[in-house]
Scaffold this motif. Structure first.
Motif, PDB file in Angstrom:
ATOM      1  N   UNK A  28       0.831  -1.211   0.000  1.00 22.28           N
ATOM      2  CA  UNK A  28       0.000   0.000   0.000  1.00 22.28           C
ATOM      3  C   UNK A  28       0.864   1.260   0.000  1.00 22.28           C
ATOM      4  N   UNK A  29       0.261   2.341  -0.424  1.00 20.31           N
ATOM      5  CA  UNK A  29       0.944   3.634  -0.379  1.00 20.31           C
ATOM      6  C   UNK A  29       1.100   4.100   1.064  1.00 20.31           C
ATOM      7  N   UNK A  30       2.059   4.986   1.275  1.00 21.13           N
ATOM      8  CA  UNK A  30       2.220   5.610   2.590  1.00 21.13           C
ATOM      9  C   UNK A  30       3.168   4.865   3.511  1.00 21.13           C
ATOM     10  N   UNK A  31       3.280   5.331   4.765  1.00 21.12           N
ATOM     11  CA  UNK A  31       4.196   4.712   5.727  1.00 21.12           C
ATOM     12  C   UNK A  31       3.819   3.254   6.000  1.00 21.12           C
ATOM     13  N   UNK A  32       4.842   2.427   6.220  1.00 19.68           N
ATOM     14  CA  UNK A  32       4.629   1.025   6.553  1.00 19.68           C
ATOM     15  C   UNK A  32       5.525   0.654   7.730  1.00 19.68           C
ATOM     16  N   UNK A  33       4.903   0.216   8.807  1.00 16.15           N
ATOM     17  CA  UNK A  33       5.638  -0.230   9.990  1.00 16.15           C
ATOM     18  C   UNK A  33       5.784  -1.745   9.912  1.00 16.15           C
ATOM     19  N   UNK A  34       7.014  -2.214   9.996  1.00 19.65           N
ATOM     20  CA  UNK A  34       7.296  -3.650   9.946  1.00 19.65           C
ATOM     21  C   UNK A  34       7.568  -4.140  11.368  1.00 19.65           C
ATOM     22  N   UNK A  35       6.811  -5.133  11.787  1.00 21.86           N
ATOM     23  CA  UNK A  35       7.000  -5.711  13.109  1.00 21.86           C
ATOM     24  C   UNK A  35       7.349  -7.177  13.025  1.00 21.86           C
ATOM     25  N   UNK A  36       8.293  -7.623  13.852  1.00 18.55           N
ATOM     26  CA  UNK A  36       8.670  -9.034  13.945  1.00 18.55           C
ATOM     27  C   UNK A  36       8.251  -9.518  15.326  1.00 18.55           C
ATOM     28  N   UNK A  37       7.325 -10.475  15.389  1.00 17.55           N
ATOM     29  CA  UNK A  37       6.779 -10.927  16.664  1.00 17.55           C
ATOM     30  C   UNK A  37       7.080 -12.410  16.849  1.00 17.55           C
ATOM     31  N   UNK A  38       7.008 -12.861  18.104  1.00 17.12           N
ATOM     32  CA  UNK A  38       7.323 -14.259  18.390  1.00 17.12           C
ATOM     33  C   UNK A  38       6.216 -14.984  19.132  1.00 17.12           C
ATOM     34  N   UNK A  39       5.172 -14.265  19.541  1.00 14.32           N
ATOM     35  CA  UNK A  39       4.044 -14.924  20.196  1.00 14.32           C
ATOM     36  C   UNK A  39       2.827 -14.006  20.131  1.00 14.32           C
ATOM     37  N   UNK A  40       1.734 -14.479  20.722  1.00 13.90           N
ATOM     38  CA  UNK A  40       0.483 -13.735  20.648  1.00 13.90           C
ATOM     39  C   UNK A  40       0.566 -12.409  21.389  1.00 13.90           C
ATOM     40  N   UNK A  41       1.234 -12.406  22.543  1.00 14.53           N
ATOM     41  CA  UNK A  41       1.315 -11.186  23.351  1.00 14.53           C
ATOM     42  C   UNK A  41       2.076 -10.085  22.618  1.00 14.53           C
ATOM     43  N   UNK A  42       3.197 -10.430  21.976  1.00 14.72           N
ATOM     44  CA  UNK A  42       3.949  -9.393  21.257  1.00 14.72           C
ATOM     45  C   UNK A  42       3.180  -8.916  20.027  1.00 14.72           C
ATOM     46  N   UNK A  43       2.407  -9.803  19.406  1.00 16.04           N
ATOM     47  CA  UNK A  43       1.579  -9.377  18.274  1.00 16.04           C
ATOM     48  C   UNK A  43       0.533  -8.369  18.741  1.00 16.04           C
ATOM     49  N   UNK A  44      -0.099  -8.648  19.881  1.00 14.02           N
ATOM     50  CA  UNK A  44      -1.115  -7.705  20.401  1.00 14.02           C
ATOM     51  C   UNK A  44      -0.475  -6.376  20.776  1.00 14.02           C
ATOM     52  N   UNK A  45       0.706  -6.418  21.396  1.00 15.23           N
ATOM     53  CA  UNK A  45       1.386  -5.183  21.778  1.00 15.23           C
ATOM     54  C   UNK A  45       1.745  -4.362  20.540  1.00 15.23           C
ATOM     55  N   UNK A  46       2.190  -5.030  19.486  1.00 14.33           N
ATOM     56  CA  UNK A  46       2.528  -4.338  18.240  1.00 14.33           C
ATOM     57  C   UNK A  46       1.290  -3.703  17.624  1.00 14.33           C
ATOM     58  N   UNK A  47       0.195  -4.446  17.554  1.00 11.64           N
ATOM     59  CA  UNK A  47      -1.031  -3.924  16.954  1.00 11.64           C
ATOM     60  C   UNK A  47      -1.548  -2.724  17.740  1.00 11.64           C
ATOM     61  N   UNK A  48      -1.516  -2.819  19.066  1.00 10.45           N
ATOM     62  CA  UNK A  48      -1.965  -1.692  19.888  1.00 10.45           C
ATOM     63  C   UNK A  48      -1.088  -0.465  19.651  1.00 10.45           C
ATOM     64  N   UNK A  49       0.230  -0.678  19.604  1.00  5.51           N
ATOM     65  CA  UNK A  49       1.148   0.442  19.399  1.00  5.51           C
ATOM     66  C   UNK A  49       0.848   1.149  18.080  1.00  5.51           C
ATOM     67  N   UNK A  50       0.633   0.385  17.019  1.00  4.72           N
ATOM     68  CA  UNK A  50       0.378   0.998  15.715  1.00  4.72           C
ATOM     69  C   UNK A  50      -0.998   1.656  15.679  1.00  4.72           C
ATOM     70  N   UNK A  51      -1.965   1.113  16.403  1.00  3.32           N
ATOM     71  CA  UNK A  51      -3.258   1.787  16.511  1.00  3.32           C
ATOM     72  C   UNK A  51      -3.089   3.163  17.153  1.00  3.32           C
ATOM     73  N   UNK A  52      -2.283   3.226  18.197  1.00  7.15           N
ATOM     74  CA  UNK A  52      -1.993   4.516  18.830  1.00  7.15           C
ATOM     75  C   UNK A  52      -1.322   5.458  17.835  1.00  7.15           C
ATOM     76  N   UNK A  53      -0.370   4.921  17.074  1.00  9.39           N
ATOM     77  CA  UNK A  53       0.343   5.737  16.096  1.00  9.39           C
ATOM     78  C   UNK A  53      -0.615   6.274  15.038  1.00  9.39           C
TER      79      UNK A  53
END
Length: 404
Positions: A28-53
């Motif tokens: 997609x166009x625009x900024x893209x944040x790339x996250x590398x996660x290793x479990x469900x908790x880090x995936x949720x933390x990443x998604x929440x962080x980007x929602x805030x962003x």
């Protein structure tokens, strides 16, 4: 990182066919944040962080990558789930050329030296967050210790989950820098918006009455919820129930049941007033859930009492300081409920009788306040760390925008 250590690692690393860039979905166009996660908790933390962003900066794409087991993430057009590329130079280059990330958040460890070296060549800002000793203790570092230092040098920011993680990082880094213990990032959900004027009006209409909420209620849960409410108003006569159906077809059925059972109902979408003798405030559309989570000091989360409905995320009401009651069928949110339960913020029930008992206990204000406070504290844990990462990303995105 074009060193002898990296060259040796490339020679010894697993060779496989690189993923063709044509196999990736369109970027997609625009900024893209790339996250590398290793479990469900880090995936949720990443998604929440980007929602805030997104709240702060507007739309951006989130690319969630993983090594072996894919995390469960909500399906959204602006969120993409992909496996990490093979650990080869060609695969890494194709991955980074295609996605062109604006920033990388690498959680925990399980580092990929070739991919990380290629990211450095692409001048990509990277943060290693909440690093864990168990994910950092890779055999590679034992026979190529200089590669560990080179790999860590590619990260602009490095933080450890705890003291063990910091000690492992210091060993890998040969104690060249001071590494802070960050702890886990915030694992939460964005609270729904609340119209303050409507909140004040509803609070005035309720006039201090006790109220509880049953949200996301399925058709096969309606009978239990209404049975529990019937038992509760025999003890607390002015008690009101806010009943929110899980879908419109269920709302149609609920209207019929409420009428046949003789309840005094305020049909919210019809514009009915909340009167002194109103027993049920019936909400057909869940758009204003932030209002009702604020109004009711505790809630029963539907889609959890009977099997097969997929559960309901408890972090949403917890973010607004609501004590939580739930059934046994929590679906993919088991970790969230367990975390809240261990903090004393959630209580499990199994039928109408146990729901009635839970309501009776939570009508004691001190009990409800204690659980609600525990819920808020639980989902607020790690907020300072998340704020710090968001600030760092914002600086990087500002720099990228100034160059364009």
């Amino acid at each position: 990182m074009g060193t002898l250590s990296l060259t040796a690692y490339k020679a010894l690393s697993r060779r496989s066919k690189a993923t063709n860039a044509a196999d990736y979905p369109e970027r997609p166009e625009g900024p893209l944040i790339w996250g590398v996660v290793h479990d469900q908790a880090t995936a949720r933390a990443l998604i929440y962080l980007v929602e805030r962003l997104r709240q702060l900066r507007g739309p951006c794409t989130l690319l969630v990558t993983y090594g072996e087991t894919p995390p469960r993430i909500p399906k959204r057009k602006d969120t993409i789930l992909q496996t990490l590329p093979d650990e080869t130079s060609d695969a890494a280059k194709q991955f980074l050329d295609h996605w062109a990330p604006s920033f990388c958040l690498w959680f925990g460890g399980d580092l990929r030296p070739i991919l990380i070296a290629e990211a450095k060549k692409h001048d990509l800002s990277m943060s290693l967050l909440s690093a864990q000793d168990t994910l950092l203790d890779q055999q590679t570092w034992r026979w190529l210790p200089s590669l560990a230092r080179e790999t860590l040098d590619a990260f602009h920011t490095i933080t450890a989950l705890d003291g063990d993680g910091r000690r492992q990082l210091s060993k890998m880094d040969a104690a060249r820098r001071t590494i802070p213990v960050q702890g886990p990032l915030q694992d939460a959900a964005l609270p729904p918006r609340v119209n303050e004027s409507v909140f004040d009006s509803v609070s005035e209409d309720l006039n201090g009455r006790s109220v509880w909420l049953a949200s996301n209620v399925q058709e096969d849960e309606l009978k239990d919820v209404l049975t529990a409410h019937r038992a509760s108003i025999k003890i607390t006569h002015r008690l009101a129930l806010v009943l929110v159906a899980a879908s419109f077809p269920i709302a149609v059925e609920a209207r019929s049941i409420l009428k046949s059972q003789g309840w005094r109902v305020c049909y919210w979408e019809d514009g009915d007033p909340i009167e002194e003798n109103t027993q049920v405030i019936f909400v057909e559309e869940p758009e204003e859930m932030g209002l009702w989570y604020r109004i009711a000091p505790f809630c029963f989360l539907g889609s959890t009492l009977k099997a097969g409905h997929g559960g309901c995320d408890p972090y949403v009401p917890a973010s607004l300081g609501s004590a939580i009651i739930h059934g046994p069928s929590v679906g993919p949110y088991a970790d969230n409920y367990a975390r809240l339960a261990s903090a004393g913020a959630a209580r499990a029930i199994k039928d109408a009788a146990s729901l009635s008992r839970a309501i009776a206990q939570l009508l004691a204000a001190d009990q409800t306040a204690s659980m609600a406070h525990a819920a808020w504290l639980t989902v607020s844990e790690g907020a300072e760390a998340t704020d710090s990462v968001i600030d760092e990303i914002q600086l990087r995105l500002d720099a990228l925008e100034s160059q364009s």
